[in-house]
Design a protein around this motif. Structure first.
Motif, short mmCIF file in Angstrom:
data_model
loop_
_atom_site.label_atom_id
_atom_site.label_comp_id
_atom_site.label_asym_id
_atom_site.label_seq_id
_atom_site.Cartn_x
_atom_site.Cartn_y
_atom_site.Cartn_z
N LEU A 1 55.45 -45.16 10.13
CA LEU A 1 54.14 -45.83 10.12
C LEU A 1 54.31 -47.31 9.87
O LEU A 1 53.66 -48.15 10.48
N LYS A 2 55.26 -47.64 8.91
CA LYS A 2 55.50 -49.06 8.57
C LYS A 2 55.98 -49.80 9.81
O LYS A 2 55.53 -50.89 10.14
N THR B 1 55.53 -48.94 12.89
CA THR B 1 54.45 -49.00 13.88
C THR B 1 53.55 -50.19 13.56
O THR B 1 53.11 -50.91 14.45
N LYS B 2 53.30 -50.42 12.24
CA LYS B 2 52.42 -51.51 11.82
C LYS B 2 53.03 -52.85 12.26
O LYS B 2 52.37 -53.71 12.81
N ARG B 3 54.39 -52.97 12.00
CA ARG B 3 55.08 -54.20 12.38
C ARG B 3 55.04 -54.39 13.90
O ARG B 3 54.82 -55.47 14.41
N LYS C 1 52.84 -53.20 15.88
CA LYS C 1 51.46 -53.52 16.27
C LYS C 1 51.21 -55.02 16.16
O LYS C 1 50.66 -55.65 17.05
N SER C 2 51.66 -55.64 15.01
CA SER C 2 51.39 -57.07 14.85
C SER C 2 52.23 -57.90 15.81
O SER C 2 51.79 -58.96 16.26
#
Ligand SMILES: Cc1cc2nc3c(=O)[nH]c(=O)nc-3n(C[C@H](O)[C@H](O)[C@H](O)COP(=O)(O)O)c2cc1C
Length: 234
Positions: free
Chosen positions: A14-15, A17-19, A21-22
């Protein structure tokens, strides 16, 4: 996230994926900027990529002071400016990274000092901006004094000192932005000429985007006066 088995793996994913995403967001923004048709620019004018830092302006270098866990601490700041120059009271701001040790004192006490840096204390000013109170005692780098506010340590060697009381605290990205009213001001008497502050003899430091400290050069004209030389086109 170790020791959590499959749950840990999901968390790490998830972490990532977050990176991701940004990163995708940044790329999309850049593409959008490139494909949005630019109006015709005047000759010689080119658009600068947004990744370029905006600090192209010469900015004053100040040293901010706060009392942190009973000890004076100082950090060098160029993200400083005036919001309202005088009536009903002068208001300034500083923008200091949330991680800075100095911020702990400012957040707790709601008061800090702004000390104008000068050529005479250039090395100390730089030092206060590269080491942190998290691991080093910076209270003896320069001479500390206080006005009426016990939680706002000022620096005697700085030609100008302002004691600032926080009126607004805004968090923007990674920064604490403190908006504050000037409650007290001090000047080293050697820089006073006929009751006005002599900017030139003070040799205050300014910072420029080429990573240099400079001092203001000689004036080129009088503000609110040189406009008389402009002849409006009829
Ligand atoms: C010239 C110069 C300007 C700086 N300007 C800023 C600034 O405007 N905002 C900021 O958050 N940090 C700025 N810094 C970095 C902090 O001063 C530095 O990280 C300092 O070690 C923080 O100290 P502290 O953790 O004891 O508060 C600057 C450093 C230098 C050398």
């Amino acid at each position: 996230m170790k020791g959590f088995g499959r749950l840990g793996k999901v968390f790490n994913l998830l972490k990532k994926t977050k990176r991701l995403k940004s990163a995708v967001k940044l790329v999309c923004k850049e593409i959008e900027n490139r494909i949005t048709a630019l109006p015709e620019l005047p000759q010689g004018k080119i658009a600068i990529p947004l990744a370029v830092k905006p600090n192209v302006f010469p900015i004053p270098v100040v040293v901010c002071g706060a009392l942190v866990e009973g000890r004076p601490n100082f950090n060098t700041i160029v993200n400083f400016g005036v919001i309202s120059p005088a009536r009903p009271s002068p208001v300034v701001y500083i923008s200091s990274s949330k991680e800075h040790y100095t911020n702990i004192g400012i957040r707790k006490n709601g008061v800090f000092s702004v000390n104008v840096a000068s050529r005479a204390i250039m090395a100390q000013t730089d030092y206060l901006g590269v080491v942190s109170g998290h691991n080093i005692d910076k209270s003896k780098v320069l001479t500390v004094f206080y006005g009426r506010h016990d939680n706002a340590p000022c620096l005697a060697e700085c030609p100008l000192n302002y004691v600032c009381k926080v009126t607004h605290h805004v968090e923007i990205n990674t920064m604490d932005v403190f908006i504050a009213e000037i409650a007290e001001a001090f000047v080293s008497s050697e820089f006073l000429r006929n009751n006005t502050i002599d900017i030139e003899s003070m040799e205050m430091l300014i910072y420029t985007a080429d990573n240099n400290y400079r001092i203001p050069s000689a004036p080129v004209s009088r503000a609110y006066s040189v406009f008389k030389e402009y002849k409006p086109i009829k």
